[in-house]
Motif scaffolding. Structure first.
Motif, PDB file in Angstrom:
ATOM      1  N   TYR A 160       2.985  15.057 -15.062  1.00 27.20           N
ATOM      2  CA  TYR A 160       2.917  13.734 -15.680  1.00 27.20           C
ATOM      3  C   TYR A 160       4.320  13.183 -15.908  1.00 27.20           C
ATOM      4  CZ  TYR A 160       2.038  10.025 -19.008  1.00 27.20           C
ATOM      5  OH  TYR A 160       2.015   8.813 -19.636  1.00 27.20           O
ATOM      6  N   ASP A 161       5.218  14.026 -16.438  1.00 26.62           N
ATOM      7  CA  ASP A 161       6.595  13.598 -16.657  1.00 26.62           C
ATOM      8  C   ASP A 161       7.256  13.169 -15.350  1.00 26.62           C
ATOM      9  OD1 ASP A 161       6.437  14.062 -19.383  1.00 26.62           O
ATOM     10  OD2 ASP A 161       7.403  16.034 -19.274  1.00 26.62           O
ATOM     11  N   VAL A 162       7.026  13.923 -14.276  1.00 26.02           N
ATOM     12  CA  VAL A 162       7.594  13.585 -12.972  1.00 26.02           C
ATOM     13  C   VAL A 162       7.065  12.228 -12.504  1.00 26.02           C
ATOM     14  CG1 VAL A 162       7.624  14.223 -10.519  1.00 26.02           C
ATOM     15  CG2 VAL A 162       8.055  15.959 -12.275  1.00 26.02           C
ATOM     16  N   LEU A 163       5.775  11.985 -12.657  1.00 22.08           N
ATOM     17  CA  LEU A 163       5.206  10.691 -12.261  1.00 22.08           C
ATOM     18  C   LEU A 163       5.828   9.548 -13.053  1.00 22.08           C
ATOM     19  CD1 LEU A 163       1.399  11.500 -11.867  1.00 22.08           C
ATOM     20  CD2 LEU A 163       3.010  10.885 -10.060  1.00 22.08           C
ATOM     21  N   GLN A 164       5.984   9.751 -14.359  1.00 24.83           N
ATOM     22  CA  GLN A 164       6.585   8.715 -15.194  1.00 24.83           C
ATOM     23  C   GLN A 164       8.033   8.455 -14.786  1.00 24.83           C
ATOM     24  OE1 GLN A 164       5.051   6.780 -17.740  1.00 24.83           O
ATOM     25  NE2 GLN A 164       3.394   7.610 -16.493  1.00 24.83           N
ATOM     26  N   TYR A 165       8.786   9.515 -14.517  1.00 27.17           N
ATOM     27  CA  TYR A 165      10.179   9.368 -14.089  1.00 27.17           C
ATOM     28  C   TYR A 165      10.254   8.579 -12.780  1.00 27.17           C
ATOM     29  CZ  TYR A 165      14.726  10.428 -12.149  1.00 27.17           C
ATOM     30  OH  TYR A 165      15.964  10.308 -11.574  1.00 27.17           O
ATOM     31  N   ARG A 166       9.413   8.951 -11.824  1.00 26.84           N
ATOM     32  CA  ARG A 166       9.429   8.264 -10.523  1.00 26.84           C
ATOM     33  C   ARG A 166       9.072   6.795 -10.678  1.00 26.84           C
ATOM     34  NH1 ARG A 166       6.472  12.734  -6.672  1.00 26.84           N
ATOM     35  NH2 ARG A 166       8.230  14.170  -6.611  1.00 26.84           N
ATOM     36  N   GLU A 167       8.097   6.502 -11.530  1.00 22.18           N
ATOM     37  CA  GLU A 167       7.707   5.116 -11.747  1.00 22.18           C
ATOM     38  C   GLU A 167       8.884   4.315 -12.315  1.00 22.18           C
ATOM     39  OE1 GLU A 167       4.577   2.451 -14.343  1.00 22.18           O
ATOM     40  OE2 GLU A 167       4.174   4.568 -14.050  1.00 22.18           O
ATOM     41  N   ARG A 168       9.584   4.861 -13.309  1.00 27.28           N
ATOM     42  CA  ARG A 168      10.747   4.178 -13.880  1.00 27.28           C
ATOM     43  C   ARG A 168      11.859   4.032 -12.847  1.00 27.28           C
ATOM     44  NH1 ARG A 168       9.551   7.781 -17.998  1.00 27.28           N
ATOM     45  NH2 ARG A 168      11.402   9.025 -17.500  1.00 27.28           N
ATOM     46  N   PHE A 169      12.075   5.075 -12.042  1.00 21.55           N
ATOM     47  CA  PHE A 169      13.114   5.059 -11.021  1.00 21.55           C
ATOM     48  C   PHE A 169      12.853   3.952  -9.998  1.00 21.55           C
ATOM     49  CE2 PHE A 169      14.790   6.601  -6.930  1.00 21.55           C
ATOM     50  CZ  PHE A 169      16.131   6.730  -7.245  1.00 21.55           C
ATOM     51  N   PHE A 170      11.620   3.907  -9.475  1.00 21.65           N
ATOM     52  CA  PHE A 170      11.296   2.891  -8.472  1.00 21.65           C
ATOM     53  C   PHE A 170      11.334   1.489  -9.065  1.00 21.65           C
ATOM     54  CE2 PHE A 170       9.106   6.473  -6.169  1.00 21.65           C
ATOM     55  CZ  PHE A 170      10.045   6.526  -5.156  1.00 21.65           C
ATOM     56  N   HIS A 171      10.925   1.354 -10.315  1.00 20.26           N
ATOM     57  CA  HIS A 171      11.006   0.050 -10.981  1.00 20.26           C
ATOM     58  C   HIS A 171      12.463  -0.400 -11.078  1.00 20.26           C
ATOM     59  CE1 HIS A 171      10.064  -3.262 -13.617  1.00 20.26           C
ATOM     60  NE2 HIS A 171      10.967  -2.814 -14.478  1.00 20.26           N
ATOM     61  N   SER A 172      13.363   0.531 -11.411  1.00 19.23           N
ATOM     62  CA  SER A 172      14.785   0.208 -11.502  1.00 19.23           C
ATOM     63  C   SER A 172      15.336  -0.235 -10.156  1.00 19.23           C
ATOM     64  CB  SER A 172      15.575   1.415 -12.011  1.00 19.23           C
ATOM     65  OG  SER A 172      15.199   1.729 -13.318  1.00 19.23           O
ATOM     66  N   ILE A 173      14.929   0.441  -9.098  1.00 17.19           N
ATOM     67  CA  ILE A 173      15.377   0.062  -7.755  1.00 17.19           C
ATOM     68  C   ILE A 173      14.882  -1.337  -7.409  1.00 17.19           C
ATOM     69  CG2 ILE A 173      15.106   0.551  -5.288  1.00 17.19           C
ATOM     70  CD1 ILE A 173      15.125   3.536  -6.029  1.00 17.19           C
ATOM     71  N   GLU A 174      13.602  -1.596  -7.669  1.00 19.55           N
ATOM     72  CA  GLU A 174      13.050  -2.925  -7.378  1.00 19.55           C
ATOM     73  C   GLU A 174      13.787  -4.009  -8.158  1.00 19.55           C
ATOM     74  OE1 GLU A 174       8.933  -2.420  -8.378  1.00 19.55           O
ATOM     75  OE2 GLU A 174       8.423  -1.635  -6.400  1.00 19.55           O
ATOM     76  N   LYS A 175      14.065  -3.741  -9.425  1.00 17.04           N
ATOM     77  CA  LYS A 175      14.788  -4.723 -10.244  1.00 17.04           C
ATOM     78  C   LYS A 175      16.195  -4.933  -9.692  1.00 17.04           C
ATOM     79  CE  LYS A 175      16.109  -5.839 -14.993  1.00 17.04           C
ATOM     80  NZ  LYS A 175      17.105  -6.741 -14.521  1.00 17.04           N
ATOM     81  N   GLY A 176      16.868  -3.849  -9.319  1.00 19.31           N
ATOM     82  CA  GLY A 176      18.214  -3.982  -8.757  1.00 19.31           C
ATOM     83  C   GLY A 176      18.229  -4.786  -7.473  1.00 19.31           C
ATOM     84  N   LEU A 177      17.254  -4.548  -6.608  1.00 24.18           N
ATOM     85  CA  LEU A 177      17.170  -5.306  -5.352  1.00 24.18           C
ATOM     86  C   LEU A 177      16.906  -6.780  -5.628  1.00 24.18           C
ATOM     87  CD1 LEU A 177      15.156  -2.792  -3.139  1.00 24.18           C
ATOM     88  CD2 LEU A 177      17.583  -3.426  -2.906  1.00 24.18           C
ATOM     89  N   LYS A 178      16.006  -7.047  -6.566  1.00 22.14           N
ATOM     90  CA  LYS A 178      15.708  -8.439  -6.913  1.00 22.14           C
ATOM     91  C   LYS A 178      16.946  -9.116  -7.486  1.00 22.14           C
ATOM     92  CE  LYS A 178      12.745 -11.314  -9.731  1.00 22.14           C
ATOM     93  NZ  LYS A 178      11.878 -11.398 -10.881  1.00 22.14           N
ATOM     94  N   ASP A 179      17.638  -8.429  -8.397  1.00 25.47           N
ATOM     95  CA  ASP A 179      18.862  -8.994  -8.974  1.00 25.47           C
ATOM     96  C   ASP A 179      19.904  -9.261  -7.894  1.00 25.47           C
ATOM     97  OD1 ASP A 179      17.695  -8.821 -11.461  1.00 25.47           O
ATOM     98  OD2 ASP A 179      18.913  -7.126 -12.156  1.00 25.47           O
ATOM     99  N   ALA A 180      20.033  -8.341  -6.935  1.00 25.82           N
ATOM    100  CA  ALA A 180      20.998  -8.520  -5.850  1.00 25.82           C
ATOM    101  C   ALA A 180      20.641  -9.728  -5.001  1.00 25.82           C
ATOM    102  CB  ALA A 180      21.071  -7.268  -4.986  1.00 25.82           C
ATOM    103  N   GLU A 181      19.346  -9.901  -4.709  1.00 25.03           N
ATOM    104  CA  GLU A 181      18.911 -11.054  -3.921  1.00 25.03           C
ATOM    105  C   GLU A 181      19.182 -12.355  -4.655  1.00 25.03           C
ATOM    106  OE1 GLU A 181      14.778 -10.339  -3.165  1.00 25.03           O
ATOM    107  OE2 GLU A 181      15.176  -8.869  -1.590  1.00 25.03           O
ATOM    108  N   GLU A 182      19.116 -12.319  -5.983  1.00 26.68           N
ATOM    109  CA  GLU A 182      19.340 -13.525  -6.774  1.00 26.68           C
ATOM    110  C   GLU A 182      20.809 -13.689  -7.170  1.00 26.68           C
ATOM    111  OE1 GLU A 182      16.586 -13.149 -10.014  1.00 26.68           O
ATOM    112  OE2 GLU A 182      14.846 -13.432  -8.725  1.00 26.68           O
ATOM    113  N   GLY A 183      21.654 -12.795  -6.675  1.00 23.71           N
ATOM    114  CA  GLY A 183      23.081 -12.874  -6.965  1.00 23.71           C
ATOM    115  C   GLY A 183      23.444 -12.522  -8.401  1.00 23.71           C
ATOM    116  N   LEU A 184      22.626 -11.718  -9.037  1.00 27.77           N
ATOM    117  CA  LEU A 184      22.865 -11.378 -10.438  1.00 27.77           C
ATOM    118  C   LEU A 184      23.666 -10.092 -10.614  1.00 27.77           C
ATOM    119  CD1 LEU A 184      19.328 -12.221 -11.872  1.00 27.77           C
ATOM    120  CD2 LEU A 184      21.400 -13.627 -11.953  1.00 27.77           C
ATOM    121  N   THR A 185      24.120  -9.487  -9.532  1.00 25.84           N
ATOM    122  CA  THR A 185      24.901  -8.253  -9.672  1.00 25.84           C
ATOM    123  C   THR A 185      26.339  -8.490  -9.313  1.00 25.84           C
ATOM    124  OG1 THR A 185      24.354  -7.557  -7.430  1.00 25.84           O
ATOM    125  CG2 THR A 185      22.953  -6.756  -9.214  1.00 25.84           C
TER     126      THR A 185
END
Length: 75
Positions: A50-75
């Motif tokens: 369960y902990d591994v699943l939660q970690y992976r979910e947070r990790f992938f969410h962070s990647i998606e947010k970073g990619l979105k921010d990069a596309e919007e020029g926020l990084t």
């Protein structure tokens, strides 16, 4: 760790009557699918899995947010 359909599916009534299914999870590392009236209603898995699943979910969410921010020029 994949579910073994011949070993890892348990009716809720059987789980209630025989709590040793928790040992099955610990011993095999496989999650257990709970069924009620022949339909899956839940999955039991180890706390570690369960902990591994939660970690992976947070990790992938962070990647998606970073990619979105990069596309919007926020990084």
């Amino acid at each position: 760790k994949h579910i073994d359909l011949s070993q890892d599916i348990v009716p809720v009534s059987e789980l209630e009557a025989n709590i040793t299914w928790l040992n099955h999870i610990k011993d095999t590392g496989h999650p257990v699918v709970l069924t009620q009236n022949g339909r899956s209603v839940g999955v039991l898995l180890s706390a570690h899995d369960y902990d591994v699943l939660q970690y992976r979910e947070r990790f992938f969410h962070s990647i998606e947010k970073g990619l979105k921010d990069a596309e919007e020029g926020l990084t």
